[in-house]
Design an enzyme around this catalytic site. Structure first.
Site, PDB file in Angstrom:
ATOM      1  N   ARG A 114       0.491   5.785   0.160  1.00  0.00           N
ATOM      2  CA  ARG A 114      -0.352   6.766   0.434  1.00  0.00           C
ATOM      3  C   ARG A 114       0.382   8.146  -0.005  1.00  0.00           C
ATOM      4  O   ARG A 114       1.211   8.269   0.421  1.00  0.00           O
ATOM      5  CB  ARG A 114      -0.903   6.929   1.991  1.00  0.00           C
ATOM      6  CG  ARG A 114      -1.933   7.792   2.157  1.00  0.00           C
ATOM      7  CD  ARG A 114      -2.199   8.143   3.699  1.00  0.00           C
ATOM      8  NE  ARG A 114      -2.733   7.001   4.483  1.00  0.00           N
ATOM      9  CZ  ARG A 114      -4.051   6.736   4.303  1.00  0.00           C
ATOM     10  NH1 ARG A 114      -4.685   7.627   3.809  1.00  0.00           N
ATOM     11  NH2 ARG A 114      -4.683   6.001   5.035  1.00  0.00           N
ATOM     12  N   LYS A 174       0.835  -1.246   0.115  1.00  0.00           N
ATOM     13  CA  LYS A 174      -0.198  -0.059   0.018  1.00  0.00           C
ATOM     14  C   LYS A 174       0.822   1.359   0.011  1.00  0.00           C
ATOM     15  O   LYS A 174       1.940   1.209   0.786  1.00  0.00           O
ATOM     16  CB  LYS A 174      -0.906  -0.043   1.154  1.00  0.00           C
ATOM     17  CG  LYS A 174      -1.732   1.096   1.517  1.00  0.00           C
ATOM     18  CD  LYS A 174      -2.553   1.131   2.843  1.00  0.00           C
ATOM     19  CE  LYS A 174      -2.245   2.159   3.810  1.00  0.00           C
ATOM     20  NZ  LYS A 174      -3.120   2.212   4.874  1.00  0.00           N
TER      21      LYS A 174
HETATM   22  C1  R5P Z   1      -2.183   3.433   8.208  1.00  0.00           C
HETATM   23  O1  R5P Z   1      -0.974   3.391   8.515  1.00  0.00           O
HETATM   24  C2  R5P Z   1      -3.080   2.745   9.324  1.00  0.00           C
HETATM   25  O2  R5P Z   1      -2.645   1.665   9.726  1.00  0.00           O
HETATM   26  C3  R5P Z   1      -4.557   2.586   8.705  1.00  0.00           C
HETATM   27  O3  R5P Z   1      -4.616   1.517   7.883  1.00  0.00           O
HETATM   28  C4  R5P Z   1      -5.064   3.983   8.350  1.00  0.00           C
HETATM   29  O4  R5P Z   1      -4.863   5.068   9.130  1.00  0.00           O
HETATM   30  C5  R5P Z   1      -6.463   3.986   8.052  1.00  0.00           C
HETATM   31  O5  R5P Z   1      -6.963   4.949   7.422  1.00  0.00           O
HETATM   32  P1  R5P Z   1      -8.101   5.114   6.357  1.00  0.00           P
HETATM   33  O6  R5P Z   1      -9.479   4.190   7.159  1.00  0.00           O
HETATM   34  O7  R5P Z   1      -8.690   6.281   6.287  1.00  0.00           O
HETATM   35  O8  R5P Z   1      -7.507   4.574   5.221  1.00  0.00           O
END
Ligand code: R5P
Length: 292
Positions: free
Chosen positions: A190, A188
């Site tokens: 971001r 993943k």
């Molecule tokens: C990311 O590092 C976290 O572990 C979560 O996957 C993330 O914060 C979830 O956020 P959202 O539901 O907005 O994708």
């Protein structure tokens, strides 16, 4: 005595029951402009345990927490322990982009300077957030109770445990050790500016006809889990169970995640909602007992 913050009444009640100590619920009033007013009986000469999770409306829940802490201080409580099951602002634990304020450090400073003797939290988003609280903080893992719940309540076939990103792999491995199944992770990324999540859809492992357990610390907008479900479905996964410590479920995330192909979401009651099936009172009470 256990003081039930407005965000965590049921959990506070469960903790007081387990510890067999007095439970008090402050009177809360929210004014038309959104301000909170808290009224609380005297806590003089008591050891106080305040329970208040910091889920949305986050800033309102923070000010309510500070009001309760200050009441304990003014009443000269013997000791004040604060339990924050979901710690807000822990995702901003550094300046990712130039000029960003480190929000968790502010929260930590305020709580510390209010004279709290111990802060207990659950699966704080980042370990580096802990450093801002010095040595007053204890971070508990909910993974053992989530895994125990899964073992007892979810009947799985041909299971693979998956972390939605590499950063969460250790957490998923801990879950995997308990339920004794194989563990892997998705790739993943971001975008720091837009917040957009993307997950590589060509997998280097097989999910076809498998039941998958996605393990994450939190679901906020659900975008990470939605993307993960889409990729896993596309690759032939059978059922997808989503396990997390904190289910914020903003912007109709629950509906969107189910629509993306998840069978069930299971979270703790750090945030009370329809997914919070795992009670944290046992693990929190154990840590409180160690501290008294
Ligand atoms: C990311 O590092 C976290 O572990 C979560 O996957 C993330 O914060 C979830 O956020 P959202 O539901 O907005 O994708």
């Amino acid at each position: 005595m256990v003081i039930a913050g407005p965000a965590s009444e049921q959990l506070a009640f469960n903790i007081a029951k387990r510890l067999n100590i007095k439970f008090i619920k402050p009177e809360l009033r929210i004014f038309a402009d959104g301000e909170s007013k808290i009224k609380l009986e005297s806590v003089e000469n008591n050891q106080c345990i305040i329970i208040q999770s910091l889920y949305p409306p986050i800033d309102r829940h923070i000010i309510q927490l500070l009001m309760m802490i200050q009441k304990c201080r003014r009443d000269k409580a013997l000791k004040t322990i604060v339990v924050i099951p979901y710690m807000a602002y822990a995702r901003q634990d550094k300046a990712f982009l130039e000029g960003e304020v480190i929000s968790i450090s502010i929260l930590a400073e305020i709580i510390e300077c209010f004279g709290v003797s111990r802060v207990i939290t659950v699966d704080i988003h980042s370990q580096s957030s802990l450093s801002y609280f010095g040595n007053i903080i204890k971070n508990i893992s909910a993974i053992p109770v989530l895994a125990e719940y899964t073992l007892q309540n979810v009947f799985l076939n041909n299971v693979l445990i998956i972390s939605p990103d590499f950063g969460g792999l250790k957490r998923a491995q801990k879950f995997g050790e308990i339920i004794q199944r194989e563990v892997t992770f998705l790739k993943k990324t971001r975008d720091r500016l837009t917040g957009m999540v993307s997950i590589e859809d060509v997998l280097d492992f097989k999910v076809k006809n498998k039941d998958v357990i996605l393990v994450d610390d939190m679901i906020s907008t659900g975008n990470s889990i939605i993307k993960a479900c889409e990729v896993l479905r596309k690759n032939g996964a059978e059922r997808i169970f989503v396990i997390c410590s904190h289910a914020l479920l903003l912007d109709k995330a629950l509906d969107k995640i189910i629509q993306a192909g998840a069978t069930e979401i299971i979270s703790t009651n750090s945030i009370p909602n329809s997914c919070s099936k795992v009670d944290l009172s046992k693990i929190i009470s154990e840590v409180i007992s160690e501290n008294s």
